[in-house]
Design an enzyme around this catalytic site. Structure first.
Site, mmCIF file in Angstrom:
data_model
loop_
_atom_site.group_PDB
_atom_site.id
_atom_site.type_symbol
_atom_site.label_atom_id
_atom_site.label_comp_id
_atom_site.label_asym_id
_atom_site.label_seq_id
_atom_site.Cartn_x
_atom_site.Cartn_y
_atom_site.Cartn_z
ATOM 1 N N LYS A 11 0.838 -1.197 0.000
ATOM 2 C CA LYS A 11 0.000 0.000 0.000
ATOM 3 C C LYS A 11 0.884 1.263 0.000
ATOM 4 O O LYS A 11 2.089 1.181 0.250
ATOM 5 C CB LYS A 11 -0.914 -0.038 1.228
ATOM 6 C CG LYS A 11 -1.901 -1.229 1.243
ATOM 7 C CD LYS A 11 -2.795 -1.150 2.483
ATOM 8 C CE LYS A 11 -3.790 -2.301 2.568
ATOM 9 N NZ LYS A 11 -4.677 -2.180 3.753
ATOM 10 N N TYR A 51 -12.509 -2.339 -2.143
ATOM 11 C CA TYR A 51 -13.009 -2.298 -0.760
ATOM 12 C C TYR A 51 -14.529 -2.265 -0.676
ATOM 13 O O TYR A 51 -15.087 -1.794 0.318
ATOM 14 C CB TYR A 51 -12.395 -1.101 -0.026
ATOM 15 C CG TYR A 51 -10.951 -1.329 0.370
ATOM 16 C CD1 TYR A 51 -10.552 -2.498 1.018
ATOM 17 C CD2 TYR A 51 -9.977 -0.368 0.106
ATOM 18 C CE1 TYR A 51 -9.230 -2.713 1.386
ATOM 19 C CE2 TYR A 51 -8.647 -0.582 0.471
ATOM 20 C CZ TYR A 51 -8.289 -1.759 1.113
ATOM 21 O OH TYR A 51 -6.977 -1.963 1.477
ATOM 22 N N PHE A 59 -15.221 4.402 8.146
ATOM 23 C CA PHE A 59 -13.881 4.767 7.664
ATOM 24 C C PHE A 59 -13.714 4.546 6.161
ATOM 25 O O PHE A 59 -12.614 4.682 5.632
ATOM 26 C CB PHE A 59 -12.804 3.976 8.438
ATOM 27 C CG PHE A 59 -12.983 2.482 8.408
ATOM 28 C CD1 PHE A 59 -12.519 1.729 7.345
ATOM 29 C CD2 PHE A 59 -13.614 1.817 9.461
ATOM 30 C CE1 PHE A 59 -12.688 0.354 7.305
ATOM 31 C CE2 PHE A 59 -13.796 0.432 9.427
ATOM 32 C CZ PHE A 59 -13.324 -0.294 8.350
ATOM 33 N N THR A 98 -5.294 -7.609 10.837
ATOM 34 C CA THR A 98 -5.725 -6.371 10.182
ATOM 35 C C THR A 98 -5.367 -5.136 11.015
ATOM 36 O O THR A 98 -4.888 -4.130 10.478
ATOM 37 C CB THR A 98 -7.260 -6.402 9.970
ATOM 38 O OG1 THR A 98 -7.588 -7.590 9.261
ATOM 39 C CG2 THR A 98 -7.745 -5.182 9.218
ATOM 40 N N ARG A 109 2.578 -6.293 9.404
ATOM 41 C CA ARG A 109 1.709 -5.226 9.923
ATOM 42 C C ARG A 109 2.064 -4.853 11.355
ATOM 43 O O ARG A 109 1.995 -3.683 11.737
ATOM 44 C CB ARG A 109 0.252 -5.668 9.825
ATOM 45 C CG ARG A 109 -0.277 -5.653 8.387
ATOM 46 C CD ARG A 109 -1.624 -6.317 8.286
ATOM 47 N NE ARG A 109 -2.314 -6.020 7.034
ATOM 48 C CZ ARG A 109 -3.490 -6.533 6.697
ATOM 49 N NH1 ARG A 109 -4.108 -7.376 7.531
ATOM 50 N NH2 ARG A 109 -4.064 -6.207 5.562
ATOM 51 N N ASN A 123 -1.892 -0.324 7.373
ATOM 52 C CA ASN A 123 -1.236 -1.593 7.709
ATOM 53 C C ASN A 123 -0.343 -2.126 6.589
ATOM 54 O O ASN A 123 -0.079 -3.308 6.512
ATOM 55 C CB ASN A 123 -2.271 -2.618 8.176
ATOM 56 C CG ASN A 123 -3.413 -2.758 7.191
ATOM 57 O OD1 ASN A 123 -3.307 -2.326 6.046
ATOM 58 N ND2 ASN A 123 -4.494 -3.363 7.645
ATOM 59 N N HIS A 126 -1.789 -5.379 1.706
ATOM 60 C CA HIS A 126 -3.048 -6.109 1.575
ATOM 61 C C HIS A 126 -2.699 -7.539 1.214
ATOM 62 O O HIS A 126 -1.734 -7.774 0.482
ATOM 63 C CB HIS A 126 -3.911 -5.511 0.455
ATOM 64 C CG HIS A 126 -5.042 -6.414 0.065
ATOM 65 N ND1 HIS A 126 -6.229 -6.442 0.752
ATOM 66 C CD2 HIS A 126 -5.140 -7.368 -0.894
ATOM 67 C CE1 HIS A 126 -7.017 -7.365 0.208
ATOM 68 N NE2 HIS A 126 -6.378 -7.939 -0.791
ATOM 69 N N GLU A 137 -10.175 -10.511 -6.555
ATOM 70 C CA GLU A 137 -9.183 -9.433 -6.481
ATOM 71 C C GLU A 137 -8.153 -9.523 -7.611
ATOM 72 O O GLU A 137 -7.797 -8.512 -8.217
ATOM 73 C CB GLU A 137 -8.478 -9.470 -5.119
ATOM 74 C CG GLU A 137 -9.412 -9.115 -3.966
ATOM 75 C CD GLU A 137 -8.815 -9.369 -2.591
ATOM 76 O OE1 GLU A 137 -9.509 -9.100 -1.599
ATOM 77 O OE2 GLU A 137 -7.659 -9.851 -2.495
#
Ligand code: IDP
Ligand code: MG
Length: 168
Positions: A11, A51, A59, A98, A109, A123, A126, A137
């Site tokens: 990320k 997502y 959030f 997570t 993470r 974090n 993914h 995905e």
């Protein structure tokens, strides 16, 4: 034991913090094989699709901004597909919980993640959490020809008058 594929994303926080090498080194402990990789500029559409299971969460908007790179002033995500026996569980194990505060400190993470003041879990990576998620995905992030190996059934589509950018 089953041959599986799993999507891994480094990320924007992982890229900005120069953690790519560390993350890939940790993942290489799994002895899984990388069968696809690319740097992606994440569109709002891609972010929201990725997502969509969290679209009702408070959030969600922050999460979309985070994965698009708006928060870290970079618009890059490194996307990879790993393949091997029990790839999903093996990667999730090294990636950790997570919530980075609850994640095992030796997990990726746990070592590198944080919770922002707006409450988003930054974090770092993914990783797909089931075979169904992985398939969805991988198909969302990659085209068949970007993946080495025939992992899912494909079809040939003949498109006419398609314009695409080429090197000048
Ligand atoms: P996962 O990434 O471990 O599979 P998901 O539940 O699929 O977890 O959530 C996707 C991402 O959304 C997480 O990686 C994290 O960045 C963010 N997230 C999930 N749950 C929360 C939460 O309760 N608070 C803040 N951010 C969250
Ligand atoms: Mg998930």
């Amino acid at each position: 034991m089953a041959l599986e594929q799993t999507l891994v994303l480094v990320k924007p926080d992982g890229l900005v913090k120069s953690l790519t090498g560390n993350i890939l080194s940790r993942l290489s402990e799994t002895k899984l094989v990388i069968i696809a990789s690319k740097v992606v500029r994440v569109s709002e559409h891609l972010a929201k699709q990725h997502y969509k299971h969290l679209s009702d969460k408070p959030f969600f908007d922050e999460l979309v901004k985070y994965i698009m790179g708006d928060v870290h002033k970079t618009h890059r995500v490194l996307a990879l597909v790993y393949q091997g026996e029990d790839a999903i569980a093996k990667v999730r194990d090294i990636v950790g919980d997570t919530n980075p505060e609850k994640a095992n400190p030796v997990s990726i993470r746990g070592a590198y993640g944080r919770i922002t003041t707006t409450g988003v879990f930054e974090n770092v990576v993914h990783a797909s959490s089931s075979t169904e998620d992985a398939e969805q995905e991988i198909k969302l992030w990659f085209k068949p020809e970007e993946v080495v190996g025939d992992i899912y059934p494909t079809r040939t589509v003949v498109r006419e008058k398609v314009s695409e950018k080429d090197w000048a």
